[in-house]
Motif scaffolding. Structure first.
Motif, short mmCIF file in Angstrom:
data_model
loop_
_atom_site.label_atom_id
_atom_site.label_comp_id
_atom_site.label_asym_id
_atom_site.label_seq_id
_atom_site.Cartn_x
_atom_site.Cartn_y
_atom_site.Cartn_z
N MET A 243 0.35 -1.76 -4.48
CA MET A 243 0.57 -0.52 -3.75
C MET A 243 1.95 -0.41 -3.12
SD MET A 243 -1.84 1.17 -0.83
CE MET A 243 -1.49 2.82 -0.19
N SER A 295 -0.03 -10.42 -5.57
CA SER A 295 -0.34 -9.06 -5.13
C SER A 295 -0.80 -9.04 -3.68
CB SER A 295 -1.41 -8.45 -6.04
OG SER A 295 -2.60 -9.22 -6.00
N ASN A 299 1.21 -6.87 -0.89
CA ASN A 299 0.53 -5.81 -0.15
C ASN A 299 0.50 -6.09 1.35
OD1 ASN A 299 -0.06 -4.18 -2.36
ND2 ASN A 299 -1.95 -5.27 -2.81
#
Length: 316
Positions: A243, A295, A299
């Motif tokens: 994201m 990840s 994030n």
């Protein structure tokens, strides 16, 4: 230190981490197997890093805001929802799921329609409010994510395995067919964005100044939005959703380089993304021994940075 020197240093770091990633653990007995596994992973991370970086930079330029990226606006969640709906509609073993080319084409078309619909609403009004756009994107992204989670709960185990890879960022299960498909497509999009670098320079001066300097704002906006949607589809199809990665690399590039020129920023931002993915994954595998995932780290750091930028009135 000049911007050109910084770009050369970034290029050297890209080569260094790519070499480390490929070379660690190689022996004359296992090099064929190791390289057959690692080369696709490196190619996928390079393609995904470039796609995320360039889409985020171009997206921030046309919105004239440094906190907006396609991922923050819900594009990653839309990709996951698309995968779930395709599985529910056609089944986990249908050609629309198993054929990577057809599946990728469906996702690209849906993301293009969503991006154009969302921003046609935004750019239609003369009194545009970036806070409203941000809230709308976050709400839609959360809606897509919740819908996908709800529908996933209804799937049987065999269909669940078909969408499991799309739910989280993964660097270990790379589909070479998608790498071969996305590579030429990404190259064409990067060339198109680079050829627009002078127009993007003017865009960063705000919409009114761009119009006064002869830029067709609506046409350029539609083109950049379409290209950004395809780039996010490429990155999500290759490695999954990350994201806040685009937010981090674009703002880091702007802080490192004392320039507004997109001809430099596009290249530098892409290199920072590649270095971050290759270097971060190497650290996760060789130092943390897979005790965490890249990840999760991205994030976590990106979420904190995103909140800190929201609290700065100058970015909105």
């Amino acid at each position: 230190m000049s911007d050109r020197t910084k770009v050369f240093i970034l290029a050297g770091l890209c080569l260094l981490f790519a070499g480390l990633f490929l070379a660690v653990g190689l022996t004359p007995d296992n090099y064929e197997y190791f390289l057959s596994r690692r080369i696709p992973k490196v190619l996928a991370m390079v393609l995904a890093g470039v796609a995320i970086a360039q889409s985020s930079l171009a997206f921030q330029t046309i919105t004239n805001n440094r906190i907006l990226t396609p991922s923050v606006m819900g594009f990653d969640a839309l990709y996951l929802l698309t995968q779930v709906i395709v599985v529910i509609t056609f089944g986990g073993f249908s050609v629309y799921v198993l054929n990577d080319y057809i599946n990728f084409a469906i996702s690209v078309v849906i993301m293009l329609v969503f991006s154009l619909a969302l921003f046609s609403f935004y750019f239609r009004s003369e009194k545009r409010n970036l806070i409203v756009l941000l809230l709308l994107g976050v709400i839609l992204g959360q809606l897509f994510s919740n819908l996908a989670s709800f529908l996933i709960m209804l799937l049987d185990p065999s269909d669940f395995t078909a969408v499991q890879m799309s739910m989280f960022a993964s660097f270990n299960k790379i589909k070479m067919e998608l790498v071969y498909l996305c590579g030429p497509l990404l190259l064409l999009i990067c060339i198109a964005l680079y050829r627009m670098h002078r127009v993007l320079d003017v865009f960063w001066l705000d919409r009114d100044n761009a119009v006064s300097l002869g830029v067709d704002v609506r046409r350029v906006t539609v083109i950049v939005l379409a290209l950004s949607a395809v780039l996010i589809a490429i990155s999500t199809a290759l490695i999954g959703p990350i994201m806040f990665f685009g937010l981090l690399v674009t703002n880091l590039a702007r802080e490192m380089l004392n320039t507004y020129k997109h001809s430099v920023l596009l290249v530098a931002c892409s290199m920072i993304a590649v270095v971050s993915l290759l270097g971060g994954q190497w650290v996760v595998e060789n130092i943390f021994s897979f005790s965490t995932t890249l990840s999760v780290i991205i994030n976590f750091v990106g979420g904190i940075y995103f909140l800190s930028m929201l609290l700065r009135s100058k970015v909105v």
